[in-house]
Design a protein around this motif. Structure first.
Motif, PDB file in Angstrom:
ATOM      1  N   ARG A  60       0.824  -1.207   0.000  1.00  0.00           N
ATOM      2  CA  ARG A  60       0.000   0.000   0.000  1.00  0.00           C
ATOM      3  C   ARG A  60       0.862   1.262   0.000  1.00  0.00           C
ATOM      4  NH1 ARG A  60      -5.446   0.136   3.418  1.00  0.00           N
ATOM      5  NH2 ARG A  60      -5.605   1.932   2.014  1.00  0.00           N
ATOM      6  N   GLU A  61       1.950   1.243   0.765  1.00  0.00           N
ATOM      7  CA  GLU A  61       2.851   2.405   0.779  1.00  0.00           C
ATOM      8  C   GLU A  61       3.475   2.634  -0.596  1.00  0.00           C
ATOM      9  OE1 GLU A  61       5.675   1.654   3.852  1.00  0.00           O
ATOM     10  OE2 GLU A  61       4.340   2.351   5.471  1.00  0.00           O
ATOM     11  N   SER A  62       3.895   1.550  -1.249  1.00  0.00           N
ATOM     12  CA  SER A  62       4.483   1.676  -2.590  1.00  0.00           C
ATOM     13  C   SER A  62       3.463   2.232  -3.573  1.00  0.00           C
ATOM     14  CB  SER A  62       4.983   0.308  -3.072  1.00  0.00           C
ATOM     15  OG  SER A  62       5.990  -0.190  -2.228  1.00  0.00           O
ATOM     16  N   PHE A  63       2.228   1.749  -3.475  1.00  0.00           N
ATOM     17  CA  PHE A  63       1.154   2.246  -4.335  1.00  0.00           C
ATOM     18  C   PHE A  63       0.913   3.737  -4.098  1.00  0.00           C
ATOM     19  CE2 PHE A  63      -3.328   3.413  -4.683  1.00  0.00           C
ATOM     20  CZ  PHE A  63      -3.602   3.091  -5.999  1.00  0.00           C
ATOM     21  N   GLU A  64       0.815   4.130  -2.820  1.00  0.00           N
ATOM     22  CA  GLU A  64       0.535   5.529  -2.479  1.00  0.00           C
ATOM     23  C   GLU A  64       1.636   6.460  -2.990  1.00  0.00           C
ATOM     24  OE1 GLU A  64      -2.024   6.913  -1.343  1.00  0.00           O
ATOM     25  OE2 GLU A  64      -3.239   5.329  -0.451  1.00  0.00           O
ATOM     26  N   TYR A  68       0.952   9.293  -5.721  1.00  0.00           N
ATOM     27  CA  TYR A  68       1.255  10.701  -5.427  1.00  0.00           C
ATOM     28  C   TYR A  68       2.097  11.316  -6.555  1.00  0.00           C
ATOM     29  CZ  TYR A  68       3.162  14.801  -3.065  1.00  0.00           C
ATOM     30  OH  TYR A  68       3.532  16.076  -2.746  1.00  0.00           O
ATOM     31  N   ARG A  69       3.072  10.564  -7.039  1.00  0.00           N
ATOM     32  CA  ARG A  69       3.927  11.061  -8.130  1.00  0.00           C
ATOM     33  C   ARG A  69       3.133  11.255  -9.414  1.00  0.00           C
ATOM     34  NH1 ARG A  69       8.898   7.081  -8.669  1.00  0.00           N
ATOM     35  NH2 ARG A  69       9.326   8.471 -10.433  1.00  0.00           N
ATOM     36  N   SER A  75      -1.190   2.840 -13.534  1.00  0.00           N
ATOM     37  CA  SER A  75      -1.464   1.645 -14.331  1.00  0.00           C
ATOM     38  C   SER A  75      -0.436   0.574 -13.992  1.00  0.00           C
ATOM     39  CB  SER A  75      -1.396   1.971 -15.825  1.00  0.00           C
ATOM     40  OG  SER A  75      -0.046   2.213 -16.207  1.00  0.00           O
ATOM     41  N   ILE A  76      -0.668  -0.636 -14.451  1.00  0.00           N
ATOM     42  CA  ILE A  76       0.278  -1.729 -14.223  1.00  0.00           C
ATOM     43  C   ILE A  76       1.639  -1.392 -14.828  1.00  0.00           C
ATOM     44  CG2 ILE A  76       0.819  -4.088 -15.014  1.00  0.00           C
ATOM     45  CD1 ILE A  76      -2.115  -4.785 -14.462  1.00  0.00           C
ATOM     46  N   LEU A  77       1.632  -0.790 -16.007  1.00  0.00           N
ATOM     47  CA  LEU A  77       2.892  -0.481 -16.681  1.00  0.00           C
ATOM     48  C   LEU A  77       3.661   0.637 -15.990  1.00  0.00           C
ATOM     49  CD1 LEU A  77       1.686  -0.667 -20.408  1.00  0.00           C
ATOM     50  CD2 LEU A  77       2.907  -2.415 -19.099  1.00  0.00           C
ATOM     51  N   ASP A  78       2.967   1.473 -15.207  1.00  0.00           N
ATOM     52  CA  ASP A  78       3.639   2.566 -14.502  1.00  0.00           C
ATOM     53  C   ASP A  78       4.643   2.068 -13.466  1.00  0.00           C
ATOM     54  OD1 ASP A  78       2.393   4.636 -15.861  1.00  0.00           O
ATOM     55  OD2 ASP A  78       0.710   4.744 -14.444  1.00  0.00           O
TER      56      ASP A  78
END
Length: 404
Positions: A60-64, A68-69, A75-78
């Protein structure tokens, strides 16, 4: 976090992190060097052993951070594009990135799939994107783009874009993988809706029900297309430099399931049935799996490297030197002459998250089998002296044989 921060490796794979700590000077990018003293190394290894690399908090932290960036849901490719955590971690933990978004961000993420569509997205996420070869992905991509027979175009694409030739065994394997025939019984039931292609009189087409889903739900189509693109990028980055005429890349890591699939076996086999090796008569392939770092109470098998190009390995037991196993290894009969023996070695079999073996290439049994008696059981077995086709790369070799 120390080895992850220094190496830039975002896979969060425990074996990769251990290897970095052991061989940091060789692996660290650029001209820098690093050395961990013995106390630091032990503390980091203990931390790695206890860490949960699929922890929800980490994901969740990695996603957030990425959200934010980007200023939007990534997306998955991001994840690859912007150097974030390996998105495959979400597939392993939640079955798909879609399932993660629905579970934790349902207020913001409004897309909803039917159970059958969600099952296909899970199958593509956990299985197809990680098949570690291009055939299945290239076929699906071509069918999505053309929606008609593709035999001729498919083979040309493989040759011109990916420098791969399609033989009959591989083609049959691709069909098994995309029609849910390859998995074990339990997974076949789980993914019963995941029949993606069918054979037509002139080639391959999308299966009717799957094509109907794609036509009726644009969001589902976008997800499928993105997953296929992610799988292709993952293949090109990590698995495209094939060894000889195989679909394996030297020093990459593979599970038992990967090996069964990439050798074009009819079915995925249980690890217990494979044991230390298994001979498949149809494909004439014989993968050898070695757990180099044995548990203290393990049966007294003493597989060991002598040099970077010589390995002593033991047969299963009970086995005598005149057994069919010995025939397969030493290619004694006419039908065994074409046997291909491939070596897979892992450092730590107790790692519950990294159940993978390094691929070390083809090996050749030298001389004759040496009969022995197993110490604890008294069973007959025999030693095999293997010569490796390619000496093990020095950093991999030192990591495998070291006691750390």
């Amino acid at each position: 976090m120390i080895p992850i921060a220094l190496s830039g490796d975002r896979s969060y794979n425990k074996d990769s992190i251990r290897r970095y700590v052991s061989e940091g000077t060789r692996i660290i990018p650029g001209a820098s060097t690093i050395h961990f003293d013995e106390i630091s190394r032990k503390r980091i290894f203990q931390s790695i052993d206890s860490a949960r690399m699929n922890d929800v908090k980490l994901l969740r932290e990695s996603f957030e951070q990425l959200k934010y960036r980007q200023g939007r849901i990534p997306s998955i490719l991001d994840f690859r594009k912007y150097g974030s955590i390996d998105v495959n971690k979400y597939f392993v933990k939640f079955d798909s990135y879609y399932a993660f978004l629905v579970k934790y961000y349902s207020d913001e993420y409004k897309v909803r799939l039917t159970p059958e569509e969600a099952s296909i997205i899970e199958f593509l996420s956990k299985k197809v994107t990680n098949m570690k070869r291009i055939y299945e992905l290239a076929l699906l991509q071509q069918l999505l783009q053309q929606r008609r027979r593709v035999s001729t175009y498919y083979e040309k694409t493989l040759e011109m874009t990916y420098h791969k030739k399609l033989n009959l065994q591989t083609e049959e394997s691709v069909v098994r993988n995309l029609t849910n025939e390859f998995p074990k019984e339990e997974e076949r039931k789980k993914y019963k809706d995941c029949v993606l292609i069918k054979k037509s009189s002139e080639g391959y087409v999308l299966e009717d029900k799957f094509e109907k889903m794609l036509n009726e739900n644009l969001e589902f189509l976008k997800m499928v297309d993105e997953l296929i693109q992610y799988g292709i990028e993952n293949y090109q980055e990590n698995y495209s430099d094939s060894y000889k005429d195989t679909d394996f890349q030297l020093y990459q890591k593979y599970t038992y399931e990967d090996v069964c699939r990439l050798l074009n076996w009819q079915r995925n086999m249980n690890a217990q049935n494979i044991g230390g090796y298994f001979y498949d008569a149809t494909t004439k392939t014989l993968p050898v799996f070695i757990n180099y770092d044995k548990a203290e109470d393990a049966i007294a098998y003493e597989d060991r490297f002598v040099t970077r190009e010589n390995l002593i390995a033991l047969s299963k037991h009970p086995r005598k030197v005149n057994s069919s196993d010995a025939d397969h290894f030493f290619k004694r009969t006419e039908s065994d002459k074409e046997n291909k023996i491939l070596l897979f070695v892992r450092k730590n079999k107790d790692d519950k998250e990294a159940k993978e073996f390094y691929f070390l290439g083809e090996v050749f049994a030298q001389g004759e089998p040496i009969p022995i008696k197993m110490e604890k059981t008294g069973d007959d077995a025999f030693e095999i002296n293997y010569k490796l086709d390619v000496p093990v790369r020095e950093d991999i070799y030192e990591y495998i044989v070291s006691e750390a």
